[in-house]
Design a protein around this motif. Sequence first.
Motif, short mmCIF file in Angstrom:
data_model
loop_
_atom_site.label_atom_id
_atom_site.label_comp_id
_atom_site.label_asym_id
_atom_site.label_seq_id
_atom_site.Cartn_x
_atom_site.Cartn_y
_atom_site.Cartn_z
N VAL A 158 0.86 -1.18 0.00
CA VAL A 158 0.00 0.00 0.00
C VAL A 158 0.90 1.23 0.00
CG1 VAL A 158 -1.82 1.24 1.22
CG2 VAL A 158 -1.74 -1.26 1.31
N LEU A 159 0.65 2.14 -0.92
CA LEU A 159 1.47 3.33 -1.09
C LEU A 159 0.77 4.57 -0.56
CD1 LEU A 159 2.53 2.69 -4.80
CD2 LEU A 159 3.87 2.14 -2.76
N MET A 160 1.52 5.42 0.13
CA MET A 160 1.03 6.74 0.52
C MET A 160 2.23 7.68 0.63
SD MET A 160 0.22 6.39 4.63
CE MET A 160 -1.08 5.20 4.42
N ARG A 161 1.98 8.98 0.62
CA ARG A 161 3.11 9.90 0.77
C ARG A 161 3.64 9.82 2.20
NH1 ARG A 161 1.31 15.05 2.79
NH2 ARG A 161 -0.97 15.20 2.86
N ARG A 162 4.91 10.10 2.36
CA ARG A 162 5.56 9.90 3.66
C ARG A 162 4.98 10.78 4.76
NH1 ARG A 162 9.72 6.47 3.50
NH2 ARG A 162 10.69 6.01 1.47
N ASP A 163 4.44 11.95 4.40
CA ASP A 163 3.84 12.82 5.42
C ASP A 163 2.31 12.74 5.40
OD1 ASP A 163 3.59 13.99 2.95
OD2 ASP A 163 4.11 16.02 3.62
N HIS A 164 1.80 11.63 4.96
CA HIS A 164 0.35 11.40 4.98
C HIS A 164 -0.15 11.46 6.42
CE1 HIS A 164 -3.50 9.28 4.59
NE2 HIS A 164 -3.41 9.42 3.27
N PRO A 165 -1.34 12.03 6.69
CA PRO A 165 -1.84 12.13 8.06
C PRO A 165 -1.94 10.79 8.80
CG PRO A 165 -3.15 13.49 6.58
CD PRO A 165 -2.22 12.70 5.71
N ARG A 166 -2.07 9.69 8.07
CA ARG A 166 -2.18 8.37 8.71
C ARG A 166 -0.94 7.52 8.50
NH1 ARG A 166 -7.72 7.47 9.63
NH2 ARG A 166 -6.98 5.87 11.08
N ASP B 167 2.54 9.89 -9.04
CA ASP B 167 2.49 11.34 -8.86
C ASP B 167 1.23 11.78 -8.14
OD1 ASP B 167 4.94 11.69 -10.10
OD2 ASP B 167 4.05 11.94 -12.09
N ILE B 168 0.12 11.09 -8.39
CA ILE B 168 -1.13 11.42 -7.70
C ILE B 168 -0.98 11.15 -6.21
CG2 ILE B 168 -3.56 10.75 -7.44
CD1 ILE B 168 -3.58 10.17 -10.47
N VAL B 169 -0.40 9.99 -5.86
CA VAL B 169 -0.20 9.65 -4.45
C VAL B 169 0.75 10.63 -3.77
CG1 VAL B 169 0.71 7.87 -2.89
CG2 VAL B 169 -0.73 7.21 -4.83
N ALA B 170 1.80 11.03 -4.47
CA ALA B 170 2.81 11.93 -3.88
C ALA B 170 2.25 13.31 -3.59
CB ALA B 170 4.01 12.03 -4.82
N LYS B 171 1.19 13.73 -4.30
CA LYS B 171 0.70 15.10 -4.17
C LYS B 171 -0.68 15.17 -3.52
CE LYS B 171 3.22 16.55 -8.33
NZ LYS B 171 4.23 17.31 -7.59
N SER B 172 -1.12 14.08 -2.88
CA SER B 172 -2.46 14.08 -2.28
C SER B 172 -2.49 13.12 -1.09
CB SER B 172 -3.50 13.65 -3.31
OG SER B 172 -3.38 12.26 -3.59
N ASP B 173 -3.65 13.00 -0.47
CA ASP B 173 -3.84 12.04 0.62
C ASP B 173 -4.40 10.72 0.10
OD1 ASP B 173 -2.89 13.78 2.50
OD2 ASP B 173 -4.87 14.46 3.19
N LEU B 174 -4.44 10.55 -1.21
CA LEU B 174 -4.93 9.28 -1.77
C LEU B 174 -3.87 8.20 -1.60
CD1 LEU B 174 -6.65 10.39 -5.10
CD2 LEU B 174 -7.52 10.42 -2.76
N ILE B 175 -4.31 6.96 -1.42
CA ILE B 175 -3.41 5.83 -1.36
C ILE B 175 -3.62 4.95 -2.58
CG2 ILE B 175 -3.44 5.87 1.16
CD1 ILE B 175 -5.17 3.28 1.03
N ALA B 176 -2.69 4.03 -2.80
CA ALA B 176 -2.78 3.13 -3.95
C ALA B 176 -2.07 1.83 -3.59
CB ALA B 176 -2.14 3.76 -5.19
N ILE B 177 -2.17 0.85 -4.46
CA ILE B 177 -1.45 -0.41 -4.28
C ILE B 177 -0.57 -0.65 -5.50
CG2 ILE B 177 -3.16 -1.47 -2.77
CD1 ILE B 177 -4.09 -3.08 -5.27
N ALA B 178 0.45 -1.50 -5.28
CA ALA B 178 1.36 -1.83 -6.38
C ALA B 178 2.10 -3.12 -6.02
CB ALA B 178 2.38 -0.72 -6.61
N PRO B 179 2.56 -3.87 -7.03
CA PRO B 179 3.46 -4.98 -6.74
C PRO B 179 4.83 -4.43 -6.33
CG PRO B 179 3.20 -4.74 -9.09
CD PRO B 179 2.25 -3.77 -8.46
N ARG B 180 5.48 -5.07 -5.36
CA ARG B 180 6.74 -4.54 -4.86
C ARG B 180 7.81 -4.46 -5.94
NH1 ARG B 180 8.75 -3.22 -0.08
NH2 ARG B 180 7.04 -4.10 1.15
#
Length: 303
Positions: free
Chosen positions: A173-181, A234-247
């Motif tokens: 699960v991907l999120m930006r490093r300073d995501h609120p959660r 880029d969407i995840v890096a600039k918002s509070d949205l999360i995403a998934i990806a294969p490692r």
Amino acid sequence: MVNLRNFDLNLLVIFRAIMARGSIAGAAEEIGLSPSAVSHALARLRVMLNDELFFHTAEGVRPTDRARELSADIERGLGFISTAISLQHQFVPSEAKRVFTMQVADYVSGFLLPRLAERLQVEAPGVSFDILPFSISPESVWDRVDMQVRLTPGRLQPEMVRSQRLLADEIVVLMRRDHPRANDPMTAELYAELPHVKLSQSATGTTVIDDALAARGLERHMAMTVASWFEIPDIVAKSDLIAIAPRRLFSLDPRLRNLKASPLPLEEVVFSFDLCWDLRTEREPGQKWLLKVVSDVFKEIRT
């Protein structure tokens, strides 16, 4: 037993064309006959098989229940006949002039296509590939797709489909490093609660994540759905949205290294990349070559 000496096997080719095109005129165009000739052939086939086979509707023709039952067996039989004939011809990759058609899930393309192009340049310069996304309905192109590379085994006409596991990978699960959660433990409940940017089902060919959540009584909050994986980091890096990806995508996309990655809290779900093909053509030399090439590429990826 039917005496095949008295049965015109060409009628089965016409039957298959009518099933595929859903109209007499469409079948006539596909096989190069006049609509009248196709209608006469259908009349003969109705007598031989003792069934109406197709009913006329405003949109074309609709198969009877008996026609649907026969369709799978006729497809399989004609496929075996075609393969038996084509086996007389050798497939020499360095000399071949041929176009293969594949459907490739969006997550897989970054792994597969560059390596496939590199190998073709050396081994089979005359061979071309038409790569189709899953945004094109698999049902509408299955009769002209040589193989699929997807996240779950194909479910089209399962009695005619074979599949081979190419690669299994961990989902993160991907999120930006300073995501609120960012500091909260990633649970199934938190994963479902947070707003997602999601790759469209048509791009992946699977609903496995949503099925796993539904089994827990959960549903994702879809804030955004996109057609291509390459929009997501880029969407995840600039918002509070999360995403998934294969490692494994971390080795292909440097943007991911700036994001926080947590294991997907759905233990039963993995990214399983599968190769699917039609068993009726698997012994054809060109198909055997293609199967080996794709398998070899994923062996390289695994190592």
